[in-house]
Design a protein around this motif. Structure first.
Motif, mmCIF file in Angstrom:
data_model
loop_
_atom_site.group_PDB
_atom_site.id
_atom_site.type_symbol
_atom_site.label_atom_id
_atom_site.label_comp_id
_atom_site.label_asym_id
_atom_site.label_seq_id
_atom_site.Cartn_x
_atom_site.Cartn_y
_atom_site.Cartn_z
ATOM 1 N N LEU A 1 45.121 39.306 53.096
ATOM 2 C CA LEU A 1 45.182 37.871 53.388
ATOM 3 C C LEU A 1 43.796 37.243 53.292
ATOM 4 N N LYS A 2 42.786 37.959 53.760
ATOM 5 C CA LYS A 2 41.416 37.454 53.653
ATOM 6 C C LYS A 2 41.014 37.298 52.183
ATOM 7 N N ASP A 3 41.431 38.251 51.353
ATOM 8 C CA ASP A 3 41.094 38.172 49.922
ATOM 9 C C ASP A 3 41.772 36.968 49.280
ATOM 10 N N ASP A 4 43.036 36.719 49.690
ATOM 11 C CA ASP A 4 43.748 35.556 49.129
ATOM 12 C C ASP A 4 43.038 34.268 49.514
ATOM 13 N N ILE A 5 42.638 34.152 50.766
ATOM 14 C CA ILE A 5 41.944 32.940 51.211
ATOM 15 C C ILE A 5 40.622 32.801 50.467
ATOM 16 N N LYS A 6 39.975 33.941 50.211
ATOM 17 C CA LYS A 6 38.684 33.902 49.518
ATOM 18 C C LYS A 6 38.855 33.432 48.075
ATOM 19 N N LEU A 7 39.919 33.900 47.407
ATOM 20 C CA LEU A 7 40.184 33.497 46.035
ATOM 21 C C LEU A 7 40.488 32.009 45.969
ATOM 22 N N THR A 8 41.247 31.554 46.947
ATOM 23 C CA THR A 8 41.601 30.145 46.974
ATOM 24 C C THR A 8 40.362 29.292 47.183
ATOM 25 N N VAL A 9 39.531 29.770 48.040
ATOM 26 C CA VAL A 9 38.326 28.997 48.335
ATOM 27 C C VAL A 9 37.362 29.046 47.163
ATOM 28 N N ASN A 10 37.353 30.151 46.438
ATOM 29 C CA ASN A 10 36.420 30.278 45.307
ATOM 30 C C ASN A 10 36.685 29.268 44.217
#
Length: 934
Positions: free
Chosen positions: A540-549
């Motif tokens: 979930l953290k990786d998904d949020i990071k991708l979205t934010v990127n």
């Protein structure tokens, strides 16, 4: 009163002083002529109070002299107590009754014969010999006499019929056997009345009617008392004693009541165990003369003690069994306690010289030998055997009873402390059980450790919540700052549904992760669950990071800061914020559970404290009771050891009687009579308030004594009476002339008026006045004597120039001169001149006197009687008269005792009848004035 006068008083009663002592001495001699000799036996007892070895004597302690003296006083008083003397008297009586004939070692013939005449048959039947009472012995004697008569009669019959002796023997044997069998069948059956029994139930048990049972026992009504012994002859129970069990009774109490054992009762009644029920009838024993149960303690001797064995050798003849003796004592004791008017009770409580309690106590003497542990006991009696045996029995009874008293006096104390220890132990157990139940119900192993652990965990939880809250608040502040730096579109993007959804999912997974961390130690499967949650969180953290990127495309913020750096910080703080928020939610849940635990443990602490305090109190009480019990038991053992008294000297058999005090009693009686009579005489003389002596006459009246005249006694010779009267008349005349010589010249004009007066009638004024007139006329003095009368019609035939009797009338008080008393008579007919006029007045207390005439009186003379009392009326009358007289009058004492006049006339001894000068000569050295209260 001087010694000589005291001796004269005693001499006047010399006859009483001689006769009374002689009579008393003769009376004592007569009543003591047949006085019995007195014999004294003595013994010495070692008490061990001061120097005896006890438990307490093993420790060093100060000597308590007061306590020791108190113990000796207690011991001496107990020796002469009624309980000890009662048993002594009963045992002495039992010893004498068991003797077949007199024995000087125990009782002489005179006292033995008197005892046999005094004791009724009913009392003699209580004596046990050869294990049989008097009634049994009499019945056996009757059987023997009947056997002898039957054999004699059978022999005569066989001789008359010519039969052989063998046939007679065969015929006689069944008759004798039948007679014995009938005798056994006719033995009395006794029943001891128990609590709750009535006469109807007892009659029914023995197959009798109530009237038959009442007739057998000579009962006047149906009232019976527990402990009574009833005769039940029709029961056919061979003299057995039965007892009906009542409520709250057991075999032990029944055995104690009848002086037997529990095992014996079990055997007699075929009992398997000791259980009995109310209403059960138990066989107590078989005895033709059973002893009734009473409250009286069974009297037994400690035969094993050396002292008892020594005493038994003295008081028990070889032919008397100690068992029979003890049974006889018990029978006499039971009879004594039966009522207050039986023969033995009267014998012990009246005045018998050997068996009465007061007689034994009066002849008993107990003294401590100096300051030692020894006491000396002596007993006096007119019979040496009785003296020795009474003292021997008394010593044995005293030592045994005193030992029982000392040993048993702490039984109640020990029993009390045993009960208190049991109660304290029960209370302690109860309090401990209450605390145990409290711990069990609340799953408490150690309250204090558990409460301490909970407190530490609560503090750690509060610190964790505080740390997480601070972290979460810091992250929230950072997020707000970062979002402000982003452009509006970036903020909108960050807050888009996609990112918010992922954030919510991240918060939910973080919370689950914290919950699983808490329960990780209790569930072994939680590790796998935590691994799965961690994988999901990472993804979930990786998904949020991708979205934010994706925002990196925008480049920089409005402030020129690179957007990539801001988004990285924002993502990092979002993760911290969500993680802290999840942790706080979990920790708040834990905190709620701790609050519930606190609500449970808080009251448990107070209850635990209270229970522990109650346990401490109960434990202290138990320890104190246990300590007191140990002290009481040690004291009991110490008293048992200290009460072991021993005989030093056995009571001796007195051979020589005590020295008779008969001579001393006779002398004492004579001296008592002498001193008693002398005391009474002196006492009467002391309380005699009459005028009596010249000294008293002068002191009471306050006047100078002119003369004194004795009381006339018919035993005196007439010559002596004349000489006595003449001598005291001269003394009176001498004092009158002396009084005249001291008067002033103008007061000496003739005629001189002498007034004779008294406060009471019949004082002898006329007799003495006539003697004085005769004495004056014998010296050629011209004297007119004027007497009085109360008769107005009195015919005066006297020579007016010598004697004249004037009448006292209503105008007597107004008389102012002698001439008025004479009336119309010529006082000085033919110029007759008088030297003296003697005027006699009646009693001035009872009659009035002419006051104006008193001024012309030259000398007044008061006459008092030695046997009269000087009262207030006399004092007042004399005082009034002295107010109107020119000079103080003189006083004359009449009717005085001769001994009272010896000091007035020194040669009085020459004219007293039969009295020698030896007494005067003997009393001269004792003329020392000793003042007594008069």
């Amino acid at each position: 009163m001087d010694v000589a006068q005291l001796l004269r008083i005693l001499r006047r009663h010399i006859l009483l002083l001689i006769l009374v002592p002689i009579v008393l001495a003769l009376a004592v001699w007569y009543f003591t002529r047949n006085q019995d000799n007195s014999y004294q036996s003595e013994t010495i007892i070692y008490t061990g109070i001061f120097s005896g070895y006890t438990i307490e004597s093993t420790t060093t302690s100060n000597v308590d002299f007061m306590g020791t003296n108190m113990q000796f006083d207690q011991l001496v008083n107990y020796l002469s107590s009624r309980k000890v003397i009662e048993e002594t008297s009963i045992r002495l009586l039992a010893q004498h009754l068991m003797l077949e004939t007199y024995d000087d070692k125990y009782i002489n013939k005179k006292n033995y014969d008197a005892l046999q005449e005094l004791i009724p048959k009913e009392i003699k039947d209580l004596v046990v010999k050869y294990n049989k009472s008097g009634a049994e012995r009499e019945r056996m004697e009757q059987i023997k006499n009947l056997e002898y008569k039957i054999q004699e009669l059978t022999g005569k019959l066989n001789k008359n019929k010519g039969t052989t002796s063998s046939t007679a023997s065969e015929n006689s044997s069944p008759s004798i056997a039948k007679l014995k069998e009938d005798s056994i069948k006719n033995e009395s059956v006794y029943h001891i009345v128990a609590e709750g029994e009535n006469i109807e139930a007892i009659a029914s048990r023995y197959s009798l009617t109530v009237d038959e049972l009442m007739g057998m026992n000579e009962l006047q009504n149906k009232e019976i008392q527990p402990g009574m012994k009833l005769i039940c002859k029709k029961g056919g129970l061979d003299g057995s004693i039965y007892h009906t069990v009542i409520a709250n009774e057991d075999l032990q109490s029944i055995a104690a009541k009848y002086n037997t054992t529990v095992d014996n009762l079990k055997v007699l009644n075929s009992l398997i165990d000791a259980k009995v029920s109310p209403g059960d009838v138990l066989t107590i024993g078989k005895n033709s003369e059973p002893e009734s149960p009473t409250n009286t303690q069974v009297i037994t001797s400690d035969k094993n003690s050396p002292t008892s064995q020594r005493i038994q050798r003295i008081i028990l003849p070889d032919r008397i069994s100690s068992t029979d003796y003890e049974k006889t004592v018990q029978n006499l004791t039971n009879y004594y306690h039966k009522d207050n008017y039986n023969f033995i009770y009267q014998l012990l409580n009246f005045t018998h010289p050997h068996y009465a309690i007061n007689s034994i106590t009066g002849q008993l003497s107990t003294n401590r030998i100096q300051s030692s542990d020894l006491i000396k006991v002596t007993y006096k009696c007119d019979d040496p055997g009785i003296a020795q045996n009474t003292l021997a029995i008394l010593t044995e009874v005293f030592i045994r009873q005193y030992k029982d008293l000392k040993e048993n006096q702490t039984d109640d104390v020990v029993r009390y402390f045993r009960e208190q220890v049991a109660i304290a132990e029960s209370r302690l157990n109860e309090q401990e059980n209450r605390l145990l139940r409290l711990n069990q119900n609340n799953n408490i192993i150690n309250y204090y450790e558990q409460s301490k652990s909970i407190s530490l965990e609560k503090d750690a939880l509060d610190r964790s919540i505080q740390d997480k809250s601070m972290t979460m608040q810091g992250a929230a502040a950072t997020l707000r700052s970062l979002e402000g730096k982003l452009a509006k579109k970036d903020s909108i993007f960050l807050k888009s549904n996609k990112i918010m959804s992922k954030r919510n999912d991240l918060a939910s997974l973080s919370e689950k992760l914290e919950i699983n961390k808490v329960s990780q130690g209790y569930d072994p499967y939680q590790a796998q669950k935590m691994q799965d949650i961690n994988s999901k969180i990472t993804k979930l953290k990786d998904d949020i990071k991708l979205t934010v990127n994706e925002l990196y495309l925008y480049g920089h913020t409005t402030e020129g800061v690179p957007i990539a750096q801001i988004l990285e910080n924002w993502l990092k703080n979002v993760l911290v914020y969500e993680d802290s928020k999840a942790s706080i939610n979990v920790l708040n849940g834990r905190k709620a559970e701790f609050l519930k635990t606190y609500q449970i443990f808080a009251p448990l602490g107070a209850m635990t404290k209270r229970y522990e305090r109650q346990i401490n109190v109960a434990e202290q009480s138990y320890i104190e009771m246990k300590r007191a019990l140990n002290q009481a038991m040690m004291r009991q053992q110490n008293l048992e050891m200290s009460s072991n008294m021993k005989l030093v000297d056995d009571p001796n058999y007195p051979i020589m009687p005590l020295a008779s005090k008969r001579k001393l009693l006779i002398l004492a009686a004579a001296l008592l009579g002498l001193f008693l009579v002398a005391f009474i005489i002196i006492l009467l003389e002391y309380f005699d308030s009459t005028i009596k002596t010249p000294e008293r006459a002068e002191r009471l009246t306050g006047l100078k004594l002119a003369s004194a005249f004795p009381r006339y006694i018919s035993s005196y010779k007439k010559a002596d009476l004349h000489a006595i009267t003449q001598r005291f008349t001269d003394l009176l005349l001498q004092n009158i002339k002396l009084k005249i010589s001291l008067m002033k010249p103008e007061d000496k004009k003739k005629p001189l008026i002498l007034m004779f007066f008294s406060t009471n009638p019949e004082t002898g004024k006329s007799t003495i006045a006539n003697n004085l007139v005769d004495r004056l006329r014998s010296t050629n003095e011209r004297v007119l004597y004027m007497n009085y009368t109360f008769d107005d019609y009195f015919s005066n035939n006297d020579d007016y120039n010598i004697n004249y009797t004037y009448a006292i009338n209503n105008n007597f008080i107004e008389t102012e001169s002698i001439g008025q008393l004479l009336g119309e008579r010529n006082l000085r007919q033919d110029n007759y001149i008088y030297d003296y006029i003697l005027l006699e007045l009646p009693s001035i207390v009872h009659h009035a006197y002419p006051i104006n005439l008193m001024n012309s009186v030259d000398i007044g003379i008061l006459f008092v009687n030695a046997t009269d009392y000087w009262r207030k009326s006399d004092i007042k009358a004399l005082g009034n008269l002295k107010l109107v007289l020119k000079h103080d009058p003189l006083v004359v004492l009449n009717n005085a005792e001769l001994f009272a006049l010896e000091d007035i006339v020194m040669d009085f001894k020459k004219i007293k009848k039969g009295q020698s000068g030896i007494f005067r000569w003997l009393t001269a050295p004792f003329r020392i004035q000793v003042k007594f209260k008069e």
